[in-house]
Motif scaffolding. Sequence first.
Motif, mmCIF file in Angstrom:
data_model
loop_
_atom_site.group_PDB
_atom_site.id
_atom_site.type_symbol
_atom_site.label_atom_id
_atom_site.label_comp_id
_atom_site.label_asym_id
_atom_site.label_seq_id
_atom_site.Cartn_x
_atom_site.Cartn_y
_atom_site.Cartn_z
ATOM 1 N N SER A 38 33.714 39.775 24.105
ATOM 2 C CA SER A 38 33.411 40.599 25.165
ATOM 3 C C SER A 38 34.226 41.955 25.152
ATOM 4 N N LEU A 39 34.034 42.779 26.011
ATOM 5 C CA LEU A 39 35.003 44.033 26.089
ATOM 6 C C LEU A 39 35.947 43.741 27.399
ATOM 7 N N ILE A 40 36.878 44.660 27.419
ATOM 8 C CA ILE A 40 37.864 44.522 28.426
ATOM 9 C C ILE A 40 37.429 44.277 29.689
ATOM 10 N N ALA A 41 36.388 45.074 30.091
ATOM 11 C CA ALA A 41 35.758 45.248 31.395
ATOM 12 C C ALA A 41 35.122 43.897 31.575
ATOM 13 N N ASP A 42 34.541 43.172 30.759
ATOM 14 C CA ASP A 42 33.747 41.986 30.871
ATOM 15 C C ASP A 42 34.767 40.891 31.250
ATOM 16 N N LEU A 43 35.803 41.112 30.346
ATOM 17 C CA LEU A 43 36.934 40.003 30.740
ATOM 18 C C LEU A 43 37.156 39.905 32.326
ATOM 19 N N ILE A 44 37.413 41.101 32.910
ATOM 20 C CA ILE A 44 37.701 40.989 34.236
ATOM 21 C C ILE A 44 36.641 40.443 34.832
ATOM 22 N N ALA A 45 35.327 40.849 34.467
ATOM 23 C CA ALA A 45 34.186 40.096 35.374
ATOM 24 C C ALA A 45 34.234 38.745 35.001
ATOM 25 N N ILE A 46 34.414 38.250 33.964
ATOM 26 C CA ILE A 46 34.395 36.707 33.659
ATOM 27 C C ILE A 46 35.699 35.917 34.562
ATOM 28 N N VAL A 47 36.642 36.573 34.396
ATOM 29 C CA VAL A 47 37.759 35.849 35.127
ATOM 30 C C VAL A 47 37.273 35.820 36.648
ATOM 31 N N GLY A 48 36.868 37.002 37.197
ATOM 32 C CA GLY A 48 36.176 36.914 38.229
ATOM 33 C C GLY A 48 35.482 35.640 38.562
ATOM 34 N N THR B 139 43.933 39.724 38.413
ATOM 35 C CA THR B 139 43.854 38.464 37.566
ATOM 36 C C THR B 139 44.271 37.360 38.839
ATOM 37 N N HIS B 140 43.778 37.744 40.025
ATOM 38 C CA HIS B 140 43.794 36.797 41.066
ATOM 39 C C HIS B 140 45.059 36.094 41.422
ATOM 40 N N GLY B 141 46.161 36.878 41.363
ATOM 41 C CA GLY B 141 47.366 36.329 41.568
ATOM 42 C C GLY B 141 48.142 36.549 40.379
ATOM 43 N N VAL B 142 48.523 35.498 39.704
ATOM 44 C CA VAL B 142 49.429 35.473 38.581
ATOM 45 C C VAL B 142 49.022 34.744 37.419
ATOM 46 N N LEU B 143 47.745 34.786 37.130
ATOM 47 C CA LEU B 143 47.096 34.507 35.737
ATOM 48 C C LEU B 143 47.519 35.495 34.570
ATOM 49 N N ARG B 144 47.975 34.995 33.530
ATOM 50 C CA ARG B 144 48.449 35.819 32.489
ATOM 51 C C ARG B 144 47.465 35.572 31.120
ATOM 52 N N LEU B 145 46.987 36.705 30.852
ATOM 53 C CA LEU B 145 45.949 36.662 29.728
ATOM 54 C C LEU B 145 46.562 37.519 28.662
#
Lengths: 182, 326, 434
Positions: free
Chosen positions: C413-423, C59-65
């Motif tokens: 999206s899927l969980i894995a996509d979520l990570i890609a999107i936040v990135g 989460t690039h530090g402290v982002l909370r989703l």
Amino acid sequence: MNDFAKVPGYVSTTEAYGETTVVVERGRIREACTFARDELGFAMLSDLVATDYLDWAGKGVSGYIGTTAGRDLNMPMTQGLQALPEAKPARFSLSYHLLALRQGAPRLRLQCWLEDGDTVDSVVSVWPAADWLEREQFDLMGIRFDGHPNLARLLMDDDWEGHPLRKDYPLGGEPVRFSSAE
Amino acid sequence: MEPWWISLIKAAIIVNLVMVAFAYLTWLERKGLGRLQNRYGPNRAGPFGLLQPIADLVKLVRKEAFSPSSAIEIPYILAPVISMFTALAAFSVIPWGSGWKIYHWQVTGEVVNVPISLLLIFALGSIGIYGFIIGGWASESKFSLLGSMRTCAQLVSYEVSLALSVLGVVILGRSLSLVDIVHRQGVTLPFVIPQFFGLLVFFFAGIAETSRAPFDLPEAEQELVAGYHTEYSGMRWGLFQTAEYINLITLSGLMVTLFFSGWHGPWNLGPIWFVLKLLGVLFAFIWLRATLPRLRYDQLMRFGWKVLLPVATLNALVTAIIVAAT
Amino acid sequence: MTATLPHVGRARRWPMVGDPIYEGSRIPKRVPTIVDVPAALRETDDVLQVNFGPNHPSTHGVLRLIVDLDGEKVVGLSAVIGYLHTGFEKNMEQKTWWKAITYPERIDYVGYQNNELVFVLAIEKLLELEVPEKATWMRMLMCELNRIHSHLVFLGTSALELGAISMFWYCFRERETILDLFELVAGQRMHTRYFQAGGLAEDIPAGFYPEARSFVERMPHALDDYLTLLDRNKIWLERTQGVGLLSADDAIALGQSGPVLRASGVDWDLRRDDPYLAYDQVDFRVPVYNGGDVYDRYRVRMDEMAESTQIVRQCIDRLERMEGEPWIADDRKVVLPPREELHTSMESLIHHFKIVTEGYRVPAGEIYVAIESPRGESGCYVVSDGGPRPWRVHFRAPSFAALQATATCAQGSLIADLIAIVGSLDAVMGDTDR
């Protein structure tokens, strides 16, 4: 005088440092924003800032630390201002920095003035981007936005007291949350 | 037939060898990854960081094993043990030498020669999955639960392709016993040549079975923190890790046995050939991990069911037809 | 030389007057940062609510989703920020102008030079200070190096998040060279505080140009390496293409800027469209892609790194011809006098003392300055009351804007996509929370 006279709730226009500031009435800010977006083409809300002008141009004190009596030779940085800045119409200013995505990147600052306790219409329906921006200003400056779908604190804790960016927010010291008496 | 106590001694030796192999596999992986990534890898403990695995072990053993207060205790503690047990047990049927005559006892090159050893390995592997699933479920954490759901789905789907991919080898080797299959390859030729597609399917399915990159979804660090072992610490976590790496070694050993003619090789070096081939396969796993991004869950499933399974089935069918025709 | 700038990508398409701006919008509802779980699904017992962050590896530090999952699928989402709020804006009000320059760098701790620049530009505009040409070009060089640095951090971490672990190290290899350059110039690897109101803190050290030039020579090859590793990789393409869609209209409505906006097909770059420093005198292209997905955001940043390398090259060419020119404005009321003068000149000593203790005064006024930081439009709103300290400073944080688009991008999206999107939104939490 200019193109901005047609902005709903128009009060005045100033030009400084190549920037245009249009002051509008507090009650008509949403109309003004809609007008700016649809008629003037300012498609993007860059930023939304509130400024607290409490004690602005007060007794010759720069900033607000220092003695209200003014110049104190024993305290650094309390030397009075060389020239008093112009007084402001109200305590808080709220600036909407708009950007038009076209040649020359014209920018516009829509500004309205309000006193402590005044509310202003939310512009989330005009720009969804205003969601967090308004919440941030509510959180840190304590300005309430009418019609915001979710006006909660954003950066500070949910149970935080006070609005830290206000000039009357205490600078030093912190309330002790868990003292030995409890 | 050898006396029972020889098997026992061999079992003890093998278990310890496999444990050491696990320890130095982690060293090899870290060192290899380090070199592939422009860095040194472990180089502080001992020469070339060779004492690193031992330091890690000491650290893990001495670390307090936390458990979440809401964890369901007995399965939570039992899960790593199950995984560890099945992982170690599976290695017992893999032959690593031709057998030797020591004094007047004939010693074979494997712990036990079971006629259905191939099936035994798959069966033990399937039981091992229970360890992962129970562990994730018993730790009462959402990330663990998601991780074990993924493990469950992934391992079950890829197990099918894995089993089907060796069917060709079984047909060519005319046996389910790994010892016989290796002997057969010594007589004819390594099955990698006639069974190349079988090898590919086995390799891919094997990566998924051991949850290695790019199929490391069950413990995708960046998505699920650590998957099913998120809530494990200390040596309990260590057991899971050990089980995973030993599974990897077993699988690589199986691959060497099934496709690369096991311990056979020029000059009759026996176990040395086995170890060299094993290292080659393990390096392939490490290399893949350093290179490839991770698949997404749906892509993983699609690949397993729509690509691997048909290829494995076709491969088995074609092999069977050719063998029957000749 | 005023270069004509060839535009990349399709023709401009601005929302015109009367255009239905939100047509085809994916903005979930009136609160654009929240996706609600459908009522029908909520009644079933299948939805699992998971907290991604604030302590989570990606989460690039402290982002909370707060994510509602139906199996692997993301059905509900809301982003919570503020875990890294440190009150920079309040702090800056307590510092003299020239001490406050150290703060903006720490706000966006990956794109620090750019943040420093925007604050310094704001001070200079209020002071109406002329900046020597050499300082301008050096600032541009540093900012572009910083842009490459920031994109390298993006590339490394977002590839790492998709499981391509080695990319991280390859990117950090080049990043290391950039940091070495910063260290050579300013003595610090990050948070250089090299820009002063009026110019630069120090002259450009000897030996900088050859080092920088060798970096410029190397960077294109490094970029080729990255492209080979990622762009020809089927898994990478499958993981990024068509994921995290953001339409041009939505991007504008959500106040997106920088690479996120350009990946959604909006041809907008403040360096070209509202030139500051000397960007109107260098030759560079603005990459624009139309897909609006994670892949296009990655491609925009890749292309920008190549363009930035070219800008750095042009800056070096220009700077080498400016040997011996002044690197800071000659205004003794604002700029510290040269060190050696302190021993001989009373006036210099007084000026030095005044600036260091009291600080210089900035005329009363308010100003908003925006530049194109690696993450997009980085703006700085400054109010001065004429005293030695800012009355109010506010930063328009591009990461703050970018994270508002998380929910819009992550629908379905899927969980894995979520990570890609936040990135791919490339948010720096220091920038978001300030």
